[in-house]
Design an enzyme around this catalytic site. Structure first.
Site, PDB file in Angstrom:
ATOM      1  CB  CYS A 298       6.675  -5.095   8.965  1.00 37.75           C
ATOM      2  SG  CYS A 298       8.023  -4.303   9.880  1.00 37.75           S
TER       3      CYS A 298
ATOM      4  CD  GLU B  47      -2.974  -1.075   2.248  1.00 34.52           C
ATOM      5  OE1 GLU B  47      -4.167  -1.239   2.026  1.00 34.52           O
ATOM      6  OE2 GLU B  47      -2.524  -0.941   3.395  1.00 34.52           O
TER       7      GLU B  47
ATOM      8  CB  CYS C 272       3.268   7.259   3.111  1.00 36.54           C
ATOM      9  SG  CYS C 272       3.720   6.035   4.321  1.00 36.54           S
TER      10      CYS C 272
ATOM     11  CB  CYS D  77       5.231  -2.333  16.220  1.00 34.58           C
ATOM     12  SG  CYS D  77       6.900  -1.822  15.779  1.00 34.58           S
TER      13      CYS D  77
ATOM     14  CB  CYS E  35       2.044  -1.858  13.708  1.00 36.51           C
ATOM     15  SG  CYS E  35       2.243  -1.751  11.924  1.00 36.51           S
TER      16      CYS E  35
HETATM   17  S1  SF4 Z   1       5.231   0.134  13.005  1.00 35.00           S
HETATM   18 FE1  SF4 Z   1       6.652  -1.573  13.451  1.00 35.00          FE
HETATM   19  S2  SF4 Z   1       5.617  -3.420  12.659  1.00 35.00           S
HETATM   20 FE2  SF4 Z   1       4.589  -1.626  11.757  1.00 35.00          FE
HETATM   21  S3  SF4 Z   1       5.574  -1.350   9.775  1.00 35.00           S
HETATM   22 FE3  SF4 Z   1       6.637  -0.005  11.248  1.00 35.00          FE
HETATM   23  S4  SF4 Z   1       8.331  -1.249  12.036  1.00 35.00           S
HETATM   24 FE4  SF4 Z   1       6.934  -2.653  11.024  1.00 35.00          FE
END
Ligand code: SF4
Length: 367
Positions: free
Chosen positions: A122, A98, A115, A126, A129
């Site tokens: 990822c 995205e 962005c 986190c 997230c």
């Molecule tokens: S907030 Fe953390 S989990 Fe989410 S994309 Fe960024 S680094 Fe990765």
């Protein structure tokens, strides 16, 4: 019937001027053809050789049989009430990422910050997230990173008119899906292409790299002597809490991270941005503010406070405005340059931490 292998095509997206010149020479063509193709790709977002009107027809046909320019296709898009746009882009292997286009309110003409993503999913994970919860699939190559800029711009130009040929996308943030510094080489190559004044031409000072705290990557980036802005996703100012929110903290605890940040700041003389997502009842205590003041006061730092946008299935809550303002005041009274960032696109799940293309891919009908 024996299986016939499909022909191998050369990917031209991601090549710089010199590489495109070399490629054309390897086909027995003059090197200026490489420069012409460079312009078509990076200034006009063209992916079909048949649209390249200054290339002889026979050569266009030949190129079409030998090479591709894989600018990702926008599969779906959503537009927020605040004009933020979120695009779902499909890559060659059908993976999806995205991008988010955020309108700049301080501009009289249409101008956007884009962005972009650097990984599919990822690995950092986190806890607040959506991307982090969807797991990691793979790194993006630099041509896929650059392709997001071209694919998003091409789509945007169908909807929004550029005034006096002014660029529509003037700022770029590596803050979408993924941790950019875990895909260091490809990210660096993409910055060089995006920055080239003969092509996409976004100035280094208009590019921000956001990291969850990959300290070794920060130190490497510092040595490149680029003028890009470094943004640290901080989110907690003591190791116990940060270990829970940003698991990368277990590898690079705050003290180690801040050493890398100081090094970056010293090498580049640039102000560092710290992003801090405000999670109600989690990281907004007076003590959290005091810890942040202790850690950041010695640095040239900007603090962006980002009220959390809730993600379905995760336990974190959006804080009340009064609490957000109180937290900001504590930081300002302590001498930090802190501001509350207006969140864009929360209604289309385009805000920080809300991107999760792969998880949502089954729900595309709802897009
Ligand atoms: S907030 Fe953390 S989990 Fe989410 S994309 Fe960024 S680094 Fe990765």
């Amino acid at each position: 019937m024996p299986q016939v292998d499909p022909p191998e095509f050369t990917e031209l997206l991601g090549l710089d001027t010199g590489e495109l010149e070399e490629y054309m020479v390897s086909l027995g063509e003059p090197n200026y053809r490489g420069r012409q193709i460079y312009k078509w790709i990076y200034t006009r977002d063209v992916s079909s050789f048949y649209d390249m009107s200054d290339i002889p027809k026979e050569l266009r046909r030949r190129l079409d049989s030998l090479a591709v320019i894989s600018i990702p296709r926008v599969l779906k898009q959503r537009v927020s009430i605040d004009r933020t746009r979120k695009y779902l882009l499909e890559l060659q292997d059908k993976k999806r990422v995205e991008t988010v286009l955020i309108p700049q309110s301080d501009s009289k003409n249409a101008r956007y910050t884009l962005c972009i993503s650097t990984q599919v999913g990822c690995p950092v994970g986190c806890s607040f997230c959506a991307t982090g919860q969807s797991g990691f699939q793979r790194n993006l190559s630099h041509h896929e990173i650059v392709g997001q800029v071209l694919g998003s711009r091409r789509e945007l130009l169908k909807k929004v008119k550029a005034v006096d040929n002014e660029p529509l996308i003037t700022n770029l943030v590596y803050m979408g899906m993924g941790e950019p510094l875990l895909n260091y080489d490809e990210v660096l190559q993409s910055i060089k292409l995006i920055n080239d004044h003969k092509g996409i031409n976004i100035g280094q000072r208009h590019i921000t790299i956001s990291t969850a705290g990959e300290a070794r990557g920060i130190e490497r980036l510092a040595k490149e002597k680029l003028q890009v802005t470094l943004a640290i996703s901080l989110h907690a100012c003591d190791d116990a809490l940060r270990n829970q929110l940003v698991p990368m903290n277990r590898k690079y605890p705050l003290e180690r991270l801040m050493r890398a940040v100081e090094f970056y700041s010293r090498e580049n003389g640039r102000r560092i941005t710290f992003e801090y997502i405000l999670l109600d009842g989690v990281n907004m205590r007076r003590q959290d503010a005091n810890n942040m003041i202790d850690i950041l006061k010695p640095l040239l730092a900007n603090v962006n406070l980002i009220p959390y946008n809730e993600v379905v299935g995760l336990p974190f809550k959006h804080p009340a405005r009064a609490k957000t303002e109180q937290f900001c005041r504590w930081l300002q009274d302590g001498g930090l340059n802190a501001t509350i960032r207006e969140e864009h696109g929360a209604d289309i799940e385009a805000a920080c931490g809300q991107l999760r293309a792969e998880v949502r891919s089954q729900a595309l009908r709802n897009y």
